[in-house]
Motif scaffolding. Structure first.
Motif, PDB file in Angstrom:
ATOM      1  N   ARG A 156       0.953  -1.200   0.020  1.00  0.00           N
ATOM      2  CA  ARG A 156      -0.029  -0.049   0.096  1.00  0.00           C
ATOM      3  C   ARG A 156       0.872   1.067  -0.029  1.00  0.00           C
ATOM      4  N   ILE A 157       0.361   2.295  -0.888  1.00  0.00           N
ATOM      5  CA  ILE A 157       1.300   3.310  -0.945  1.00  0.00           C
ATOM      6  C   ILE A 157       0.494   4.908  -0.952  1.00  0.00           C
ATOM      7  N   THR A 158       1.072   5.726  -0.072  1.00  0.00           N
ATOM      8  CA  THR A 158       0.152   6.883  -0.025  1.00  0.00           C
ATOM      9  C   THR A 158       0.901   7.871  -0.945  1.00  0.00           C
TER      10      THR A 158
ATOM     11  N   ASP B 253      -4.258   7.087  -1.721  1.00  0.00           N
ATOM     12  CA  ASP B 253      -3.881   5.576  -1.458  1.00  0.00           C
ATOM     13  C   ASP B 253      -4.144   4.466  -2.412  1.00  0.00           C
TER      14      ASP B 253
ATOM     15  N   ALA C 205      -3.757   0.481  -3.109  1.00  0.00           N
ATOM     16  CA  ALA C 205      -3.267  -0.835  -2.603  1.00  0.00           C
ATOM     17  C   ALA C 205      -3.080  -1.570  -3.789  1.00  0.00           C
TER      18      ALA C 205
ATOM     19  N   GLY D  78      -8.401  -0.944  -0.054  1.00  0.00           N
ATOM     20  CA  GLY D  78      -7.123  -0.288   0.793  1.00  0.00           C
ATOM     21  C   GLY D  78      -6.835   0.967  -0.509  1.00  0.00           C
ATOM     22  N   SER D  79      -7.448   1.069  -1.441  1.00  0.00           N
ATOM     23  CA  SER D  79      -7.131   2.228  -2.457  1.00  0.00           C
ATOM     24  C   SER D  79      -8.240   3.308  -1.716  1.00  0.00           C
ATOM     25  N   SER D  80      -8.044   4.671  -2.310  1.00  0.00           N
ATOM     26  CA  SER D  80      -8.734   5.666  -1.995  1.00  0.00           C
ATOM     27  C   SER D  80     -10.399   5.313  -2.424  1.00  0.00           C
TER      28      SER D  80
ATOM     29  N   SER E 119     -12.505   5.301   2.999  1.00  0.00           N
ATOM     30  CA  SER E 119     -11.262   5.827   3.408  1.00  0.00           C
ATOM     31  C   SER E 119     -11.554   7.299   4.033  1.00  0.00           C
TER      32      SER E 119
END
Lengths: 195, 377
Positions: free
Chosen positions: B17-19, B36, B38, B106-108, B112
């Motif tokens: 996961r990356i922001t 975000d 994922a 997990g993604s925006s 979220s």
């Protein structure tokens, strides 16, 4: 891998690096040969899904479709050559298919089995039954060949329409034969046409 | 990149996961930041970056394309296509699959946290498009150091993203595989989605999308939405073969409204299982993105224009019993690609399973995708 004799003739006469549309391309044997030996940008149209899958899996660009329906979608003069090998006699409207071929390609190769070959004539004359030959192996009721034609039929057809014959090759038992009495002696003909 | 780099570089591997700082400018006009994403990666990126394949998932899919799902424990949703010895193979390819923007894995998305207020976005999340999803994927690829993709591959909504890739980033795609998909949503497609959305919104627990803090989501509404959608993923012949009019664990009809028929029981199960893993608001946002999708409209009304700048090779596959995105939709795309002069292959495969066929065992599909991808090397 050796090409079917009519395909070998076509392959020998396509210019290097040309853009080619192979209508009824089967499993892509001719397209692959043109790509590998002459650097041709080949595209195919094929009605049978299994054949399309086989052609795509050799890395060829082939669209599943029906020559009687889908040729209308191709733009004018979008290919150097349009090829129709052993497919003309299976079309519902061979005349329309041929028009499209000459519209889409600057030149067109057309190959077909000759129904006036002496063996066919003999079979019909002496047997009185629809001929079943190595080149026309299906019986009358299950053949995909719904528009049988002869070399002379084809010659008069293109003459009537002002289509220019730029080349003609004739085959008997897979070997090139002379154009003299081709309508009697050739099992198979390949024409190169232009509008 | 060496093996050591791979093991120490936290950007690569499963369940990442990356922001990203963004901002991502959305088609709707809003700016989204941060962002975000994922995702998972499989295999090793070649030194020249030339072996990257992006896989795009469908409406309710996720990034776990070929690894076990962390929540359900089930194998990846496309392990038949992606994995050792498969057409898309981590031994040869560097494979990326990211959860789409607007989703809930997990993604925006609407579930979220909106950084401005420290609360879930809910319906304040901006409406997104398929192209926005693709732009978010491009930001992820920038982060991963991937320039041009060897291929982008997707089925259903994943196919819409795959088609949008060469239209949006023509220089970044060498090949595009579009399976059981379409270049636009039809009135019928939109109609089914609207039934689903109205089912969610009619559930009193939906509360205008503001249901997160009580952990009491509109499960009944979302289950009905899933039941209606699930019908569109199957064929009538498939339903008849599997269920017919068979009764569910009983000898006779009950003259009541229990799930007398097996098909009723099956759909109820599909609905209930779905709400455990999916967010109702995400369902609204993603179905909206699909309904807004019309690739021709984005390019002056001519689909061929979408591909004018692209040099990609295309491979389209449809299934004969898919009535959600029928063969005619794929043919329309093929027609446009022909008009644009793009190298395109198309095949209609035979399957009794309707739209869902792209996710199921299909040696022919694997053969086509494998041959198509290898031809680019």
């Amino acid at each position: 891998m050796s090409l079917r004799p009519d395909l070998a003739i076509i392959a020998d006469h396509v210019a290097h690096g040309a853009r080619v549309l192979d209508v009824g391309c089967g499993d892509g044997a001719l397209m692959a040969a043109l790509r590998d030996t002459r650097g041709v940008d080949a595209r195919g149209l094929e009605i049978d899904g299994g054949n399309v899958a086989a052609a795509v899996s050799r890395g060829l660009s082939v669209i599943q479709g029906d020559a009687d329906v889908d040729l209308a979608d191709y733009p004018d003069a979008s290919f150097d050559y349009a090829i129709l090998s052993q497919t003309l006699q299976t079309a519902r409207r061979p005349d329309v298919v041929l028009d499209h071929l000459l519209r889409i390609g600057r030149q067109a190769f057309v190959s077909f089995p000759n129904f006036a070959h002496w063996r066919v004539r003999a079979s019909l004359l002496w047997g009185g039954r629809m001929p079943v030959t190595p080149l026309l192996p299906e019986r009358w009721y299950d053949t995909p060949n719904i528009h049988h034609l002869t070399i002379d039929d084809f010659r008069s057809f293109v003459a009537d329409r002002g289509i220019v014959v730029e080349g003609a090759w004739f085959l008997s038992r897979g070997v090139e034969t002379s154009s003299a009495a081709a309508n009697f002696r050739a099992e198979h003909a390949v024409f190169l046409l232009k509008h | 990149m060496t093996d050591t780099d791979l093991h120490t570089d936290g950007r690569f591997g499963l369940d990442r996961r990356i922001t990203l700082p963004g901002p991502l400018r959305l088609d709707g006009g809003a700016l989204l930041s941060p962002l975000d994403i994922a995702y998972e990666t499989y295999g090793t990126l070649d030194a020249d970056g030339g072996n990257a394949i992006l896989i795009c998932h469908a409406l309710t899919g996720d990034q776990h394309v070929a690894s076990n799902h962390p929540r359900t424990g089930k194998p990846g949703w496309w392990a038949r296509m992606v994995g050792p010895g498969k057409p898309i193979d981590p031994a040869r390819h560097f494979i990326v699959c990211a959860n789409v923007l607007g989703s809930c894995m997990g993604s925006s998305g609407p579930a979220s946290i909106n950084p401005a207020i420290g609360q879930p976005w809910g319906m304040a999340f901006p409406v997104i498009t398929i192209r926005d999803m693709v732009r978010a994927q491009a930001m992820l690829l920038d982060h991963l150091g991937v320039g041009a993709l060897l291929a982008v591959v997707g089925g259903s909504m994943g196919g819409m993203q795959a088609l949008s890739w060469p239209a949006t980033f023509p220089e970044r795609v060498k090949a595009c595989v579009v399976i059981a998909s379409t270049a636009r949503h039809t009135a019928q497609n939109i109609a089914f989605h609207e039934v689903g959305r109205q089912a969610v919104m009619a559930d009193p627990k939906w509360r205008n999308g503001d249901y997160y803090q009580d952990q009491d989501p509109p499960a009944a509404g979302l289950a009905v939405a899933r039941m209606a959608a699930h019908i569109t993923y199957l064929s009538e012949a498939g339903l008849t073969e599997k269920f017919g009019r068979k009764l569910q664990a009983r000898e006779t009809k009950t003259f009541g409204f229990d799930a007398d028929f097996q098909i009723e029981s099956y759909l109820r199960h599909q609905g209930i299982a779905f709400v455990d893993r999916f967010d109702a608001n995400s369902y609204l946002y993603i179905t909206r993105a699909m309904d807004y999708f019309d690739l021709a409209e984005e390019h002056g009304g001519h689909l061929a224009n979408a591909f004018k700048a692209s040099k990609a090779r295309f491979c389209l596959v449809s299934f004969d019993t898919d009535w959600l995105y029928p063969t005619s939709e794929s043919r329309a795309i093929v027609h446009a690609l022909n008009a644009a002069g793009a190298p395109v292959s198309f095949v209609e495969l035979s399957s009794p399973f309707g739209h869902d066929a792209f996710l199921l065992e299909s040696p022919e599909l694997n053969r086509v995708v494998d041959g198509f991808l290898r031809a680019g090397l």
